[in-house]
Design a protein around this motif. Sequence first.
Motif, PDB file in Angstrom:
ATOM      1  N   GLY A   4     -32.933  34.203  -7.384  1.00 33.61           N
ATOM      2  CA  GLY A   4     -33.101  35.550  -6.867  1.00 33.61           C
ATOM      3  C   GLY A   4     -33.716  35.638  -5.488  1.00 33.61           C
ATOM      4  N   CYS A   5     -33.928  34.489  -4.842  1.00 41.17           N
ATOM      5  CA  CYS A   5     -34.451  34.503  -3.463  1.00 41.17           C
ATOM      6  C   CYS A   5     -33.266  34.733  -2.514  1.00 41.17           C
ATOM      7  CB  CYS A   5     -35.164  33.195  -3.151  1.00 41.17           C
ATOM      8  SG  CYS A   5     -36.643  32.921  -4.150  1.00 41.17           S
ATOM      9  N   GLU A   6     -32.844  35.975  -2.446  1.00 46.69           N
ATOM     10  CA  GLU A   6     -31.609  36.330  -1.756  1.00 46.69           C
ATOM     11  C   GLU A   6     -31.609  35.967  -0.273  1.00 46.69           C
ATOM     12  OE1 GLU A   6     -30.546  40.398  -2.314  1.00 46.69           O
ATOM     13  OE2 GLU A   6     -31.205  40.398  -4.408  1.00 46.69           O
ATOM     14  N   ASN A   7     -32.766  35.974   0.342  1.00 49.20           N
ATOM     15  CA  ASN A   7     -32.825  35.747   1.785  1.00 49.20           C
ATOM     16  C   ASN A   7     -33.219  34.322   2.165  1.00 49.20           C
ATOM     17  OD1 ASN A   7     -32.181  38.471   2.649  1.00 49.20           O
ATOM     18  ND2 ASN A   7     -34.133  39.034   1.705  1.00 49.20           N
ATOM     19  N   CYS A  31     -28.976  32.734  -4.612  1.00 45.95           N
ATOM     20  CA  CYS A  31     -29.457  32.441  -3.252  1.00 45.95           C
ATOM     21  C   CYS A  31     -28.269  32.614  -2.311  1.00 45.95           C
ATOM     22  CB  CYS A  31     -30.020  31.018  -3.182  1.00 45.95           C
ATOM     23  SG  CYS A  31     -31.592  30.816  -4.033  1.00 45.95           S
ATOM     24  N   ASP A  78     -38.428  36.005  -4.869  1.00 43.50           N
ATOM     25  CA  ASP A  78     -39.150  36.426  -3.664  1.00 43.50           C
ATOM     26  C   ASP A  78     -38.135  36.716  -2.562  1.00 43.50           C
ATOM     27  OD1 ASP A  78     -40.726  36.792  -1.466  1.00 43.50           O
ATOM     28  OD2 ASP A  78     -41.919  34.965  -1.727  1.00 43.50           O
ATOM     29  N   LYS A  79     -37.866  37.986  -2.320  1.00 43.31           N
ATOM     30  CA  LYS A  79     -36.868  38.377  -1.326  1.00 43.31           C
ATOM     31  C   LYS A  79     -37.383  38.242   0.100  1.00 43.31           C
ATOM     32  CE  LYS A  79     -34.210  41.380  -4.384  1.00 43.31           C
ATOM     33  NZ  LYS A  79     -34.789  40.796  -5.595  1.00 43.31           N
ATOM     34  N   TYR A  82     -25.579  38.623   3.924  1.00 47.48           N
ATOM     35  CA  TYR A  82     -25.395  37.459   3.069  1.00 47.48           C
ATOM     36  C   TYR A  82     -24.543  36.409   3.769  1.00 47.48           C
ATOM     37  CZ  TYR A  82     -27.042  40.285  -0.901  1.00 47.48           C
ATOM     38  OH  TYR A  82     -27.782  41.061  -1.743  1.00 47.48           O
TER      39      TYR A  82
END
Length: 298
Positions: A25-28, A57, A3-4, A93
Amino acid sequence: NGDKALVTVKLPTTLETIGDSAFSGCENLSTINSSTKGTAQLPNNVKTISAYAFTNCYNIAKFVIPAATDNIDLSAFNATLTYTQADIDSGKYNPLKEFSVASGNQNYKSVNGVLYNKSGTDLLRYPMMKAGKSFTIPNTVTHIVTAGMGSNNNLEIVKIGTGVTQIDAQAFNRMQTLRSVDFGTNTTVTIADNAFSSLSSNPKVVFYGASGSTAEAYANKYSSYITFIDNNKKAVKMTIKQGTDIYTSRGNSIKLEAILTTASGEVTSDVIKWVSNDTNVASISNDGTLTPRKDGQT
């Protein structure tokens, strides 16, 4: 997972397990149970951190691991995305810089932001964006695990401690800034195939070590991107304390002083032979005293 749009999470204090790929994969995602952006403060009752729980992450800069945690699948902190310095400078990031483990934890500890097992024999994770260009593996460490040093994007120089006996596959994976690894007097460390993988080949990474060591054998096997230099050879560099451009005049002698170092930077006691390539301009004695004779360069 993935979930971005997820930025902040509040986990219940009763939580004991963070499941497989829970936040992968929750990059934010940047904050968990903390008032500080970039900090993941895991609840005090968390015992297990499962596989790939926080993979990619890239906005969690600090993980705080509670005393209750006794089972960490280290793939939880894997990083597989490609990013640039521009991504960091722009604020897109803010990758991992530090682990902090509660002092009461009986299984893990952190030292200067690096994650180890409690006894300090296993180096488990070196944060991918931990500041600093060089790092010396503590002599207490015997084992560098898979991905233990992998994906760090600041380190240029690593010194292997004398106690290290095992370096696992991909322990130094994807370290594009790595320039040299000094094995010192450690001649027998077992280095798994592909322990140093996906490294820069231009320039090649330099292994410093002793002739006949396992480090030399590994460097020869992977010579397309690793060069070996024998630490025990005589000095390869001379630094003159007065500098490389020395100006003086007739009647004013100067005693030159020099430091000789090996390829790994160790000072040697080798004897220096001083020579002038034009003794009509200046002569130099065995002790380094330079005596000008006439105008010119030498």
